[in-house]
Design a protein around this motif. Structure first.
Motif, PDB file in Angstrom:
ATOM      1  N   PHE A  15      36.738  49.349  22.379  1.00 29.09           N
ATOM      2  CA  PHE A  15      38.188  49.332  22.190  1.00 29.09           C
ATOM      3  C   PHE A  15      38.542  49.459  20.720  1.00 29.09           C
ATOM      4  CE2 PHE A  15      41.968  46.890  21.001  1.00 29.09           C
ATOM      5  CZ  PHE A  15      42.937  47.652  21.638  1.00 29.09           C
ATOM      6  N   ARG A  16      37.789  48.781  19.862  1.00 36.65           N
ATOM      7  CA  ARG A  16      38.074  48.860  18.432  1.00 36.65           C
ATOM      8  C   ARG A  16      37.954  50.293  17.928  1.00 36.65           C
ATOM      9  NH1 ARG A  16      36.613  48.797  13.165  1.00 36.65           N
ATOM     10  NH2 ARG A  16      37.544  47.154  11.850  1.00 36.65           N
ATOM     11  N   ALA A  17      36.904  50.974  18.348  1.00 39.78           N
ATOM     12  CA  ALA A  17      36.708  52.364  17.913  1.00 39.78           C
ATOM     13  C   ALA A  17      37.874  53.238  18.360  1.00 39.78           C
ATOM     14  CB  ALA A  17      35.394  52.893  18.455  1.00 39.78           C
ATOM     15  N   GLN A  18      38.324  53.030  19.589  1.00 40.11           N
ATOM     16  CA  GLN A  18      39.438  53.827  20.109  1.00 40.11           C
ATOM     17  C   GLN A  18      40.738  53.517  19.378  1.00 40.11           C
ATOM     18  OE1 GLN A  18      41.190  52.544  23.838  1.00 40.11           O
ATOM     19  NE2 GLN A  18      41.360  54.664  24.549  1.00 40.11           N
ATOM     20  N   SER A  19      41.029  52.235  19.194  1.00 43.60           N
ATOM     21  CA  SER A  19      42.330  51.834  18.653  1.00 43.60           C
ATOM     22  C   SER A  19      42.449  52.057  17.152  1.00 43.60           C
ATOM     23  CB  SER A  19      42.598  50.367  18.984  1.00 43.60           C
ATOM     24  OG  SER A  19      41.615  49.525  18.402  1.00 43.60           O
ATOM     25  N   HIS A  20      41.366  52.351  16.481  1.00 43.47           N
ATOM     26  CA  HIS A  20      41.443  52.624  15.046  1.00 43.47           C
ATOM     27  C   HIS A  20      41.496  54.123  14.735  1.00 43.47           C
ATOM     28  CE1 HIS A  20      40.722  48.369  14.659  1.00 43.47           C
ATOM     29  NE2 HIS A  20      40.791  48.460  13.355  1.00 43.47           N
ATOM     30  N   VAL A  21      41.550  54.933  15.771  1.00 44.03           N
ATOM     31  CA  VAL A  21      41.755  56.368  15.577  1.00 44.03           C
ATOM     32  C   VAL A  21      43.227  56.597  15.224  1.00 44.03           C
ATOM     33  CG1 VAL A  21      41.750  58.624  16.710  1.00 44.03           C
ATOM     34  CG2 VAL A  21      39.889  56.987  17.139  1.00 44.03           C
ATOM     35  N   PRO A  22      43.531  57.325  14.152  1.00 45.92           N
ATOM     36  CA  PRO A  22      44.934  57.502  13.751  1.00 45.92           C
ATOM     37  C   PRO A  22      45.830  58.049  14.856  1.00 45.92           C
ATOM     38  CG  PRO A  22      43.481  58.209  11.986  1.00 45.92           C
ATOM     39  CD  PRO A  22      42.608  57.904  13.162  1.00 45.92           C
ATOM     40  N   GLU A  23      45.323  58.977  15.671  1.00 44.08           N
ATOM     41  CA  GLU A  23      46.135  59.542  16.743  1.00 44.08           C
ATOM     42  C   GLU A  23      46.512  58.479  17.775  1.00 44.08           C
ATOM     43  OE1 GLU A  23      44.037  62.655  14.636  1.00 44.08           O
ATOM     44  OE2 GLU A  23      43.334  60.809  15.604  1.00 44.08           O
ATOM     45  N   TRP A  24      45.578  57.586  18.096  1.00 43.51           N
ATOM     46  CA  TRP A  24      45.881  56.493  19.035  1.00 43.51           C
ATOM     47  C   TRP A  24      46.978  55.604  18.463  1.00 43.51           C
ATOM     48  CZ3 TRP A  24      46.290  51.292  19.311  1.00 43.51           C
ATOM     49  CH2 TRP A  24      46.252  50.688  20.575  1.00 43.51           C
ATOM     50  N   GLN A  25      46.868  55.270  17.195  1.00 43.22           N
ATOM     51  CA  GLN A  25      47.848  54.381  16.580  1.00 43.22           C
ATOM     52  C   GLN A  25      49.226  55.034  16.511  1.00 43.22           C
ATOM     53  OE1 GLN A  25      46.388  52.784  12.879  1.00 43.22           O
ATOM     54  NE2 GLN A  25      44.552  51.921  13.816  1.00 43.22           N
ATOM     55  N   ARG A  26      49.263  56.316  16.175  1.00 47.25           N
ATOM     56  CA  ARG A  26      50.565  56.996  16.130  1.00 47.25           C
ATOM     57  C   ARG A  26      51.200  57.031  17.518  1.00 47.25           C
ATOM     58  NH1 ARG A  26      47.986  60.393  12.215  1.00 47.25           N
ATOM     59  NH2 ARG A  26      47.327  61.858  13.851  1.00 47.25           N
ATOM     60  N   GLY A  27      50.388  57.294  18.534  1.00 45.99           N
ATOM     61  CA  GLY A  27      50.910  57.324  19.891  1.00 45.99           C
ATOM     62  C   GLY A  27      51.429  55.964  20.336  1.00 45.99           C
ATOM     63  N   PHE A  28      50.692  54.913  20.014  1.00 43.93           N
ATOM     64  CA  PHE A  28      51.129  53.568  20.391  1.00 43.93           C
ATOM     65  C   PHE A  28      52.418  53.191  19.685  1.00 43.93           C
ATOM     66  CE2 PHE A  28      51.246  48.973  19.739  1.00 43.93           C
ATOM     67  CZ  PHE A  28      51.110  48.518  21.049  1.00 43.93           C
ATOM     68  N   LEU A  29      52.503  53.455  18.385  1.00 46.35           N
ATOM     69  CA  LEU A  29      53.682  53.075  17.610  1.00 46.35           C
ATOM     70  C   LEU A  29      54.906  53.906  17.973  1.00 46.35           C
ATOM     71  CD1 LEU A  29      51.998  52.522  14.123  1.00 46.35           C
ATOM     72  CD2 LEU A  29      52.849  50.771  15.704  1.00 46.35           C
ATOM     73  N   ALA A  30      54.702  55.025  18.647  1.00 45.68           N
ATOM     74  CA  ALA A  30      55.824  55.849  19.085  1.00 45.68           C
ATOM     75  C   ALA A  30      56.445  55.335  20.386  1.00 45.68           C
ATOM     76  CB  ALA A  30      55.375  57.298  19.261  1.00 45.68           C
ATOM     77  N   ARG A  31      55.765  54.420  21.068  1.00 49.52           N
ATOM     78  CA  ARG A  31      56.294  53.879  22.312  1.00 49.52           C
ATOM     79  C   ARG A  31      57.490  52.957  22.027  1.00 49.52           C
ATOM     80  NH1 ARG A  31      51.001  51.705  25.665  1.00 49.52           N
ATOM     81  NH2 ARG A  31      49.748  53.619  25.590  1.00 49.52           N
ATOM     82  N   PRO A  32      58.360  52.748  23.003  1.00 49.71           N
ATOM     83  CA  PRO A  32      59.446  51.775  22.838  1.00 49.71           C
ATOM     84  C   PRO A  32      58.879  50.380  22.566  1.00 49.71           C
ATOM     85  CG  PRO A  32      59.842  53.168  24.750  1.00 49.71           C
ATOM     86  CD  PRO A  32      58.447  53.466  24.286  1.00 49.71           C
ATOM     87  N   ILE A  33      59.611  49.583  21.817  1.00 46.03           N
ATOM     88  CA  ILE A  33      59.137  48.254  21.441  1.00 46.03           C
ATOM     89  C   ILE A  33      58.819  47.409  22.663  1.00 46.03           C
ATOM     90  CG2 ILE A  33      59.861  46.063  20.400  1.00 46.03           C
ATOM     91  CD1 ILE A  33      61.200  47.675  18.192  1.00 46.03           C
ATOM     92  N   ALA A  34      59.635  47.503  23.708  1.00 43.59           N
ATOM     93  CA  ALA A  34      59.387  46.709  24.917  1.00 43.59           C
ATOM     94  C   ALA A  34      58.043  47.051  25.545  1.00 43.59           C
ATOM     95  CB  ALA A  34      60.510  46.924  25.924  1.00 43.59           C
ATOM     96  N   GLU A  35      57.675  48.325  25.541  1.00 41.05           N
ATOM     97  CA  GLU A  35      56.373  48.721  26.086  1.00 41.05           C
ATOM     98  C   GLU A  35      55.239  48.168  25.237  1.00 41.05           C
ATOM     99  OE1 GLU A  35      55.728  52.808  26.907  1.00 41.05           O
ATOM    100  OE2 GLU A  35      57.625  53.079  27.983  1.00 41.05           O
TER     101      GLU A  35
END
Length: 242
Positions: free
Chosen positions: A128-148
């Motif tokens: 999970f750490r390897a996946q979540s530290h990929v810049p594309e993953w982080q940009r996608g997550f931060l683009a979600r609505p705050i409630a999500e």
């Protein structure tokens, strides 16, 4: 003067007494220090700098005050708040450091890290750490609505608690080979980290082709019930509860 190290405060609105303890620590002890290093997991969760959070606001105000008193604060991301970004760091007047990094304290090179990368036996977490530290993953997550994002973080915390209870302590602790590899890679004799919530000062031996010497690994404690701080000065070190 003393340099202070803390980690794993896991500050959250549900535990206001720990936020008050941290504020008091900054106001009374950190203000007299040479510098304050926070080695990750300052917050229980971090879903983005754009999310409103009263606890984060109070912490930013306190660390901003510390900066005004000419005490610098340095920060390494943890596994719970790895999405903490430049926007919040500027508000809190913290300097973000890479994980790992080597700094010079009292004339000695010290390896600093959060500590999660040392837990190599925990294969699911490392994946999970390897996946979540990929810049594309982080940009996608931060683009979600705050409630999500809030719902995702709540689910992740619940799953983390269940997983931790289901595996042995050795799985979630630092791997001995990973520890030695970190010492050798960075060419230091002392490291400081948090993450495992197992405060201790470990001394181990390492030998190379010509010498044998002692290595020291200092593990910071968490702040779930009380504070934990490492005081590092010219007279030595003290790992204590606040």
């Amino acid at each position: 003067m003393t340099t202070l190290f803390i980690s794993d405060l896991h500050l959250d609105a549900s535990r206001p007494h720990i936020t008050r303890l941290f504020v008091e620590f900054v106001r009374t002890e950190a203000v007299q220090a040479r510098a304050l290093y926070i080695l990750g997991d300052l917050f229980e969760a971090w879903i983005g700098d754009d999310a409103s959070d009263e606890t984060a606001d109070a912490v930013a105000e306190m660390l901003g005050w510390l900066h005004s008193q000419r005490v610098p604060c340095f920060y390494i991301h943890g596994n719970r708040d790895f999405l903490l970004g430049d926007r919040y760091a500027r508000r809190a007047r913290m300097t973000l450091l890479p994980d790992p990094c080597v700094v010079e304290i009292e004339g000695e090179r010290i390896l600093l890290m959060h500590g999660d990368t040392l837990c190599t036996d925990d294969a699911p977490y490392q994946a999970f750490r390897a996946q979540s530290h990929v810049p594309e993953w982080q940009r996608g997550f931060l683009a979600r609505p705050i409630a999500e994002r809030q719902a995702f973080a709540a689910q992740a915390r619940a799953e983390s608690r269940r997983y931790t209870r289901s595996v042995g302590d050795a799985i979630t602790d630092a791997n001995a080979d990973a520890v030695l590899a970190a010492f050798h890679e960075h060419g230091v004799r002392r490291m400081i980290h948090g993450h495992t919530h197992r405060p201790a000062v470990h001394v181990l031996r390492s030998s190379d082709a010509t010498t044998e010497h002692a290595l020291q690994r200092i593990v910071l404690g968490d702040w779930y019930e009380q504070g934990s701080v490492l005081r590092f000065g010219a007279d030595g070190i003290e790992l204590a509860r606040t």
